[in-house]
Design an enzyme around this catalytic site. Sequence first.
Site, PDB file in Angstrom:
ATOM      1  N   SER B  21      -0.169 -21.521 -20.696  1.00 22.01           N
ATOM      2  CA  SER B  21      -1.430 -21.916 -20.082  1.00 22.01           C
ATOM      3  C   SER B  21      -1.830 -23.339 -20.491  1.00 22.01           C
ATOM      4  O   SER B  21      -1.684 -23.727 -21.646  1.00 22.01           O
ATOM      5  CB  SER B  21      -2.513 -20.935 -20.541  1.00 22.01           C
ATOM      6  OG  SER B  21      -3.757 -21.352 -20.062  1.00 22.01           O
ATOM      7  N   VAL B  71      -8.843 -30.874 -24.504  1.00 22.35           N
ATOM      8  CA  VAL B  71      -9.243 -30.826 -23.089  1.00 22.35           C
ATOM      9  C   VAL B  71     -10.549 -30.042 -22.939  1.00 22.35           C
ATOM     10  O   VAL B  71     -11.448 -30.458 -22.207  1.00 22.35           O
ATOM     11  CB  VAL B  71      -8.117 -30.221 -22.229  1.00 22.35           C
ATOM     12  CG1 VAL B  71      -8.581 -29.959 -20.810  1.00 22.35           C
ATOM     13  CG2 VAL B  71      -6.913 -31.147 -22.237  1.00 22.35           C
ATOM     14  N   ASN B 127      -7.711 -15.265 -23.674  1.00 22.17           N
ATOM     15  CA  ASN B 127      -7.711 -16.369 -24.633  1.00 22.17           C
ATOM     16  C   ASN B 127      -8.866 -16.200 -25.608  1.00 22.17           C
ATOM     17  O   ASN B 127     -10.015 -16.473 -25.272  1.00 22.17           O
ATOM     18  CB  ASN B 127      -7.838 -17.685 -23.847  1.00 22.17           C
ATOM     19  CG  ASN B 127      -7.781 -18.912 -24.735  1.00 22.17           C
ATOM     20  OD1 ASN B 127      -7.641 -18.807 -25.955  1.00 22.17           O
ATOM     21  ND2 ASN B 127      -7.902 -20.067 -24.132  1.00 22.17           N
ATOM     22  N   CYS B 130      -9.117 -20.555 -28.162  1.00 22.85           N
ATOM     23  CA  CYS B 130      -9.202 -21.984 -27.850  1.00 22.85           C
ATOM     24  C   CYS B 130      -9.993 -22.693 -28.944  1.00 22.85           C
ATOM     25  O   CYS B 130     -11.149 -22.361 -29.189  1.00 22.85           O
ATOM     26  CB  CYS B 130      -9.878 -22.233 -26.504  1.00 22.85           C
ATOM     27  SG  CYS B 130     -10.089 -24.003 -26.218  1.00 22.85           S
ATOM     28  N   LYS B 165      -4.048 -13.655 -26.455  1.00 24.78           N
ATOM     29  CA  LYS B 165      -3.496 -14.855 -27.095  1.00 24.78           C
ATOM     30  C   LYS B 165      -4.206 -15.130 -28.409  1.00 24.78           C
ATOM     31  O   LYS B 165      -5.429 -15.291 -28.449  1.00 24.78           O
ATOM     32  CB  LYS B 165      -3.627 -16.061 -26.152  1.00 24.78           C
ATOM     33  CG  LYS B 165      -2.892 -17.306 -26.656  1.00 24.78           C
ATOM     34  CD  LYS B 165      -2.836 -18.376 -25.574  1.00 24.78           C
ATOM     35  CE  LYS B 165      -1.969 -19.552 -25.977  1.00 24.78           C
ATOM     36  NZ  LYS B 165      -1.863 -20.542 -24.885  1.00 24.78           N
TER      37      LYS B 165
END
Lengths: 257, 303
Positions: B21, B71, B127, B130, B165
């Site tokens: 990803s 990002v 997720n 992050c 994840k």
Amino acid sequence: MKKFIDDLTVCSNRKLNNDYFILGLTSVKPLPAMLPGQFAEVKVENNPAVFLRRPISVHDVDYAKNILYLLVKIVGEGTRTLSFLETGNTLNLVYPLGNTFTTEDVKNVLLVGGGCGIAPLLYLARHLHNLKIKTTILLGGRTETDILESEAFRQYGEVYISTDDGSLGEKGFLTNNSIMAQITNFDRLYCCGPLPMMKVLAAIAKQHQTDCEVSLENTMACGIGACLCCVTPTTAGNKCVCTEGPVFNVKQLQWQI
Amino acid sequence: MADLKVKIGALEFKNPVLTASGTFGYGHEFQDFLNISRLGGIIVKGTTLEPRQGNPYPRMAETPSGMLNAVGLQNKGIDVFINEIYPQIKHFDTNIIVNVSGSKLEDYIAVVEKLNHLDRIPAIELNISCPNVKQGGMAFGTSCTSAAEVTKAVRAAYKKTLIVKLSPNVTNIAEIAKAVEDAGADSVSLINTLLGMAIDAETRRPVLSTITGGLSGPCIKPIALRMVWQVSKAIKIPVVGLGGIMNATDAVEFLLAGATAVQIGTANFIDPAISEKIVDGIGEYCTRHNIAAVTELIGALKI
């Protein structure tokens, strides 16, 4: 436009001075069509300090000889390693990437290049010349060694030069060059160079209601719109410089000018 | 030719190579360079309930053998994904997996409920790791209790294959993996990026607008391998390994460490055709070692 990942062969490496060189690259296959403003992501081999590709503008293309030219300024390990390339070496490119300058609806234009910012402008000048658009070129830099390819540009139009130290052309910033007095005569400015210079130029263009396109050189990883690292804020949100640029009309950008 | 098929939960993959990803866009960005249908799967960009603009530029710093990114989950939101992006990619003959990101439990649930209805999305990657936004999910992924809580809630709301994840920015990743397994995940993927930073000595400023960012690339591979090995010994569900895989040999190392499948991430930025080459390379490795099925390699580390 279809993008390629290809090994090209170095056919020339012309040193302009201590800071700049021009690589000529050829291929056994015909080079793909490339547009002014587009760039290549160049793989730097043989230097473990360099991990990512380096985005480098298409400087010129000679389709008759099947040669792509890249103008490179030595700014770090990646570009220094590229400067050592010799005829016969292989260079892997992902290209052609990015958009192009807008050349519709113009008859009389000014190209403004600061230092290495001239890199995409020579091919643009050639393109404009082929379209029979009257082209004037303004080149600027700190000193005379930053003024590159002025003879090549003269094939396509009148060339004006400014250097900060006055060693070549007019003394001072290019934004104060005498040609700028005629800014309203131009249908569009095309500009590439250091960000502060482009912002000053864009502000002058705005003041005179002259259209202005700039080519940005944000640091990037992938070059194909996947990593989202190279974004610039626009009126439509953050946009990738690699795919929605590198050329933007300043009206699209969120510059405080 | 060896049989490269692997399974995660009920979901079959034609080979163990997936794209990570945030490194492969929505797949179509790479169509000029490779045949996406040859990949085991693609995991599309982290998708949130609402559109996000991400963090300010600069978001990236090159590092020795890797890169930092910050990002910050820039994406167009789940509705744009469903209405505009999904129709463009659903014809890919591979497993299209959506990475689901969020800040709140309710947001994760709202996103996965919408994804339940997409025929061509057989799995999600949740997720909870992050590192680049304050509420990027990493808060969920750094304690067993919260990791279990979000997994359990998403498990209840999402019918298909659920991969979680994991963040490497924890003291004991195997404990988190165990908590996620117990909460009903079909698989865990690891590792997400490691929190790092870069400084420009000349300007005395951080390189990234967010000061810190996520480190990826071959510099993190030894850590990723170690964590995949530890986690695969601690849990029974399949592990998807990622972190600095640049070639087929790296991918085989992850399989040997215990991964059932691998993800190719940062390498896509250097060679956009690399993931397909890795599929070929794993096949060649199997042939060279007289291995009939790639599953024989999973956890086959000789100690």
